[in-house]
Enzyme design. Structure first.
Site, PDB file in Angstrom:
ATOM      1  N   SER A   1       1.807  -7.562  -0.456  1.00 47.68           N
ATOM      2  CA  SER A   1       2.676  -8.562   0.174  1.00 47.68           C
ATOM      3  C   SER A   1       2.401  -9.945   0.347  1.00 47.68           C
ATOM      4  CB  SER A   1       2.718  -7.812   1.607  1.00 47.68           C
ATOM      5  OG  SER A   1       1.861  -7.904   2.315  1.00 47.68           O
TER       6      SER A   1
ATOM      7  N   GLU B   1       2.474 -31.672  23.529  1.00 48.99           N
ATOM      8  CA  GLU B   1       1.202 -32.093  22.357  1.00 48.99           C
ATOM      9  C   GLU B   1       1.644 -33.583  22.099  1.00 48.99           C
ATOM     10  OE1 GLU B   1      -1.449 -30.503  21.335  1.00 48.99           O
ATOM     11  OE2 GLU B   1      -0.900 -29.449  23.051  1.00 48.99           O
TER      12      GLU B   1
ATOM     13  N   LYS C   1       0.830  -8.062  13.124  1.00 48.44           N
ATOM     14  CA  LYS C   1      -0.565  -7.298  12.432  1.00 48.44           C
ATOM     15  C   LYS C   1      -1.796  -7.539  13.194  1.00 48.44           C
ATOM     16  CE  LYS C   1      -2.666  -5.373   8.381  1.00 48.44           C
ATOM     17  NZ  LYS C   1      -2.619  -4.977   6.756  1.00 48.44           N
TER      18      LYS C   1
ATOM     19  N   THR D   1       1.956  -4.235   4.288  1.00 46.40           N
ATOM     20  CA  THR D   1       1.594  -4.673   5.703  1.00 46.40           C
ATOM     21  C   THR D   1       1.030  -5.930   5.813  1.00 46.40           C
ATOM     22  OG1 THR D   1      -0.445  -3.561   5.909  1.00 46.40           O
ATOM     23  CG2 THR D   1       1.253  -2.054   6.447  1.00 46.40           C
ATOM     24  N   ASP D   2       0.512  -6.426   4.872  1.00 50.02           N
ATOM     25  CA  ASP D   2      -0.284  -7.912   5.437  1.00 50.02           C
ATOM     26  C   ASP D   2       0.758  -8.959   5.782  1.00 50.02           C
ATOM     27  OD1 ASP D   2      -2.659  -6.611   4.667  1.00 50.02           O
ATOM     28  OD2 ASP D   2      -2.749  -7.577   2.613  1.00 50.02           O
TER      29      ASP D   2
ATOM     30  N   THR E   1       0.732  -1.118   0.077  1.00 52.93           N
ATOM     31  CA  THR E   1      -0.134   0.040  -0.073  1.00 52.93           C
ATOM     32  C   THR E   1       0.856   1.268   0.047  1.00 52.93           C
ATOM     33  OG1 THR E   1      -1.984  -1.221   0.996  1.00 52.93           O
ATOM     34  CG2 THR E   1      -1.927   1.242   1.251  1.00 52.93           C
TER      35      THR E   1
ATOM     36  N   TYR F   1      -7.397   0.175  -4.207  1.00 54.20           N
ATOM     37  CA  TYR F   1      -6.197   0.912  -5.015  1.00 54.20           C
ATOM     38  C   TYR F   1      -5.219  -0.214  -5.655  1.00 54.20           C
ATOM     39  CZ  TYR F   1      -4.596  -0.128  -0.274  1.00 54.20           C
ATOM     40  OH  TYR F   1      -4.272  -0.638   0.828  1.00 54.20           O
TER      41      TYR F   1
HETATM   42  N1  ASN Z   1      -1.612  -1.967   3.689  1.00 51.57           N
HETATM   43  C1  ASN Z   1      -1.108  -2.699   2.940  1.00 51.57           C
HETATM   44  O1  ASN Z   1       0.215  -2.647   2.772  1.00 51.57           O
HETATM   45  C2  ASN Z   1      -1.737  -4.315   2.444  1.00 51.57           C
HETATM   46  C3  ASN Z   1      -1.291  -4.441   1.272  1.00 51.57           C
HETATM   47  N2  ASN Z   1      -2.536  -5.392   0.580  1.00 51.57           N
HETATM   48  C4  ASN Z   1      -0.188  -5.355   1.156  1.00 51.57           C
HETATM   49  O2  ASN Z   1       0.536  -5.284   0.120  1.00 51.57           O
HETATM   50  O3  ASN Z   1      -0.029  -5.966   2.227  1.00 51.57           O
END
Ligand code: ASN
Length: 350
Positions: free
Chosen positions: A79, A305, A185, A112-113, A33, A47
């Site tokens: 990501s 386990e 996250k 961020t993902d 993003t 986007y």
């Molecule tokens: N906030 C982000 O960067 C999300 C985006 N979909 C990513 O590439 O992980």
């Protein structure tokens, strides 16, 4: 052979003379993003990626007042599409950059993902005390109150901060500084998404100056890997547990090429009893490591386990997957793999 990515920007290309009195930072851009554009300034979903590393740098000319910047475009993807080629390229380039006396630190721009996965990967694979700072954004570059530019400025500030040395890879977003070891996250949409519930934050930005709550420390159980000669990664699949989980998923993964499995178990690593039987049979037949983690947002899986799974301790499924992947890719045997998970959490008798 090592993957050789072209250096797309040299310092002169960004029309800023090298200032010998400033520290040098290398930015490695991968997409996400932070590199995205919407069609209006109110669009914050749907986007698409449209900015290269040079655009990211040019959007924050202030970083050139505090550092000389060089950049690599390693990839330009969401990501979720970061793969072993990109991760290994990042690790190899970063190791080379940080070995140069004149480079103070590196910044990875990333979606961020899965940012926490790349940050954790670099934490395991980069053997340098210099800062490796992972940064992203939750709003595209075109949005009102886009968060990317300030996040990038803070990331560069962190990469040149002497106080940031010896803290492993870090994640910074929304004024916070977190350890790659524990940060995850927490919200799919909110700007306030990265934190670590139990272990807490390393620090915070005050007027763009990083402030650390503690002296540098290495997380208990940290393992380092040397990936210099590693050009392929083992395949590790994550299976997400739920009520009445299909035991056929174990063999389907193994038939699909998995060298190891991580189970995002219910509670502290649980599965249905028929799924547990399938795991035991697969372990007995193939000896592949099956790591038992948790689908809950936080907590740990203790080492009780049974013989056919390895308890993940505090590693969430996506971090357990990276750790298992690097262990398998560097030729570690089953007992050593068990050991690197076990050393990260207290033994039941402690
Ligand atoms: N906030 C982000 O960067 C999300 C985006 N979909 C990513 O590439 O992980």
């Amino acid at each position: 052979s090592p993957i050789d990515f072209p250096r797309l920007i040299v310092r002169q290309d960004i029309e800023t003379p090298i200032n010998a009195s400033l520290p040098n930072v290398t930015i490695l851009a991968t997409g996400g993003t932070i590199a995205s554009k919407g069609s209006t300034n109110t669009q914050t979903t749907g986007y698409s990626i449209g900015l290269g590393v040079q655009d990211l740098i040019e959007a924050v000319p202030e970083i050139l007042n505090i550092s000389n910047i060089a950049g690599y475009q390693v990839s330009n993807v969401g990501s979720g599409s970061i793969n072993e080629t990109i991760s290994l390229a990042l690790a190899h380039i970063i190791s080379k950059e940080l070995a140069k006396d004149e480079v103070s630190g590196v910044v990875i721009t990333h979606g961020t993902d899965t940012l926490e996965e790349t940050a954790f990967f670099m934490n395991l694979a980069i053997n340098s005390s210099k800062p490796v700072v992972c940064v992203g954004a939750m709003r595209p570059s075109t949005a009102l109150s886009a968060d990317g530019p300030l996040n990038l400025y803070q990331a560069v500030t962190l990469a040149i901060s002497p106080n940031a040395k010896g803290r492993g890879a870090m994640i910074t977003l929304n004024d916070r500084i977190g350890s790659a070891f524990y940060t995850t996250k927490n919200n799919a949409n909110s700007i306030d998404t990265f934190y670590s519930m139990e272990a807490g934050q390393l620090g915070f930005f005050i007027n763009q100056v990083p402030f650390f709550f503690y002296e540098p420390a290495v997380p208990i159980g940290h393992t380092s890997f040397d990936l210099t000669n590693v050009n392929d990664l083992a395949q590790v699949d994550i299976l997400y547990a739920h009520q009445d989980m299909d035991p056929g998923l174990v063999n389907a993964s193994i038939a699909g090429g998995a060298d190891g499995l991580v189970i995002a178990g219910v509670g502290a690593g649980g599965t249905s009893s028929k799924f547990a039987v399938a795991m035991e049979e697969a372990y007995n037949a193939t000896g592949i490591p099956i790591v038992s983690s948790h689908r809950s947002a936080d907590g740990f899986v203790p080492g009780d386990e049974g013989d056919f799974t390895i308890a993940s301790g505090f590693y969430n499924p996506q971090k357990a997957r990276i750790l298992l992947q690097l262990a398998l890719s560097t030729g570690m045997g089953y007992d050593d793999i068990k050991g690197i998970f076990a050393k990260s959490y207290p033994s039941p008798s402690a």
